[in-house]
Design a protein around this motif. Structure first.
Motif, mmCIF file in Angstrom:
data_model
loop_
_atom_site.group_PDB
_atom_site.id
_atom_site.type_symbol
_atom_site.label_atom_id
_atom_site.label_comp_id
_atom_site.label_asym_id
_atom_site.label_seq_id
_atom_site.Cartn_x
_atom_site.Cartn_y
_atom_site.Cartn_z
ATOM 1 N N ARG A 87 0.835 -1.206 0.000
ATOM 2 C CA ARG A 87 0.000 0.000 0.000
ATOM 3 C C ARG A 87 0.870 1.256 0.000
ATOM 4 N NH1 ARG A 87 -4.666 -0.991 -2.256
ATOM 5 N NH2 ARG A 87 -6.011 -2.415 -1.071
ATOM 6 N N LEU A 88 1.935 1.259 0.778
ATOM 7 C CA LEU A 88 2.818 2.413 0.822
ATOM 8 C C LEU A 88 3.449 2.662 -0.548
ATOM 9 C CD1 LEU A 88 4.604 1.851 4.262
ATOM 10 C CD2 LEU A 88 2.750 3.448 3.754
ATOM 11 N N GLN A 89 3.809 1.584 -1.232
ATOM 12 C CA GLN A 89 4.385 1.710 -2.561
ATOM 13 C C GLN A 89 3.353 2.229 -3.561
ATOM 14 O OE1 GLN A 89 6.223 -1.986 -3.706
ATOM 15 N NE2 GLN A 89 7.490 -2.087 -1.868
ATOM 16 N N GLN A 90 2.108 1.782 -3.409
ATOM 17 C CA GLN A 90 1.042 2.254 -4.289
ATOM 18 C C GLN A 90 0.860 3.762 -4.153
ATOM 19 O OE1 GLN A 90 -2.913 0.879 -3.274
ATOM 20 N NE2 GLN A 90 -3.649 1.121 -5.370
ATOM 21 N N VAL A 91 0.831 4.238 -2.911
ATOM 22 C CA VAL A 91 0.663 5.667 -2.666
ATOM 23 C C VAL A 91 1.886 6.444 -3.164
ATOM 24 C CG1 VAL A 91 0.415 7.415 -0.872
ATOM 25 C CG2 VAL A 91 -0.907 5.299 -0.727
ATOM 26 N N ALA A 92 3.063 5.866 -2.989
ATOM 27 C CA ALA A 92 4.285 6.511 -3.477
ATOM 28 C C ALA A 92 4.257 6.643 -4.994
ATOM 29 C CB ALA A 92 5.509 5.716 -3.022
#
Length: 213
Positions: A105-110
């Motif tokens: 999820r953090l990578q998606q937002v990044a």
């Protein structure tokens, strides 16, 4: 004071928002009432949530319970981006998912161009970074129902972002849960008094935490 809005303001469609600085007249101190005569110039204004004079937005979403909805998150980010205010994005309940799912999820937002903080009000993960973001300006905490806005503010007030507070806060929570009251006000008050949380109110007030949109 419980105030009504002057009829003239209604005629010119002047809304009174949370955070507004207003001029009040006709004050009845015995009854605790007054009339809002005028609204001072605003330094900022948001439509969703409807609030004025804030300098920072803490946008909170849950990673689960309720499920993370990318379309909803992106809509909030785009809307707030138009305001020009700095935004901190926090993803709550990271303790309820495997680390690989949180990382995804953090990578998606990044990939969208935003930095997100993985947060857990239970373990204290990410709270220190969130607390730092709240010290620079008056902030509004916004996000959908169930994201954990009240839990986050309570955790900050109780000092869960401070490593030395973990034992005391854990004991307070355990006592409250044993009594069947969950996060009781008495447990929270005891922890606040003991820890002297002088910085917990910086930019994160109870009036801001009441906003649900």
């Amino acid at each position: 004071l419980l105030c009504t809005v002057r009829a003239l303001l209604k005629k010119i469609n002047q809304r009174v928002l949370v955070g507004d600085r207003v001029r009040v007249h006709g004050i009845d101190w015995l009854e605790g009432r007054g009339v809002i005569e005028s609204v001072q110039a605003r330094s900022s204004e948001l439509a969703d949530p409807a609030i004025a004079n804030v300098g920072h937005v803490l946008l909170l979403f849950g990673l689960t319970q309720p499920p993370f909805e990318p379309q909803q998150v992106s809509r909030f980010l785009v809307s707030l981006g138009a305001s020009g205010l700095p935004v901190t994005l926090a993803l709550n309940k990271c303790d309820l998912l495997p680390a690989c799912d949180v990382s995804a999820r953090l990578q998606q937002v990044a990939f969208w161009g935003y930095h997100a903080v993985a947060v857990s009000c239970e373990t204290g993960q990410g709270l220190e970074e969130v607390a730092r973001a709240l010290t620079a300006a008056v902030s509004v905490v916004a996000g959908p129902s169930g994201a954990g806005k009240s839990s986050l503010i309570n955790a900050l007030r109780m000092g869960r972002h401070k490593p030395e507070a973990a034992g005391l806060v854990g004991a307070a929570v355990a006592t409250a849960e044993a009594a069947g009251t969950g996060w009781s006000s008495s447990a929270a008050a005891a922890a606040e008094s003991e820890l002297e949380l002088k910085d917990a109110g910086n930019g994160c007030s109870s009036s801001s935490s009441s906003i649900e949109q």
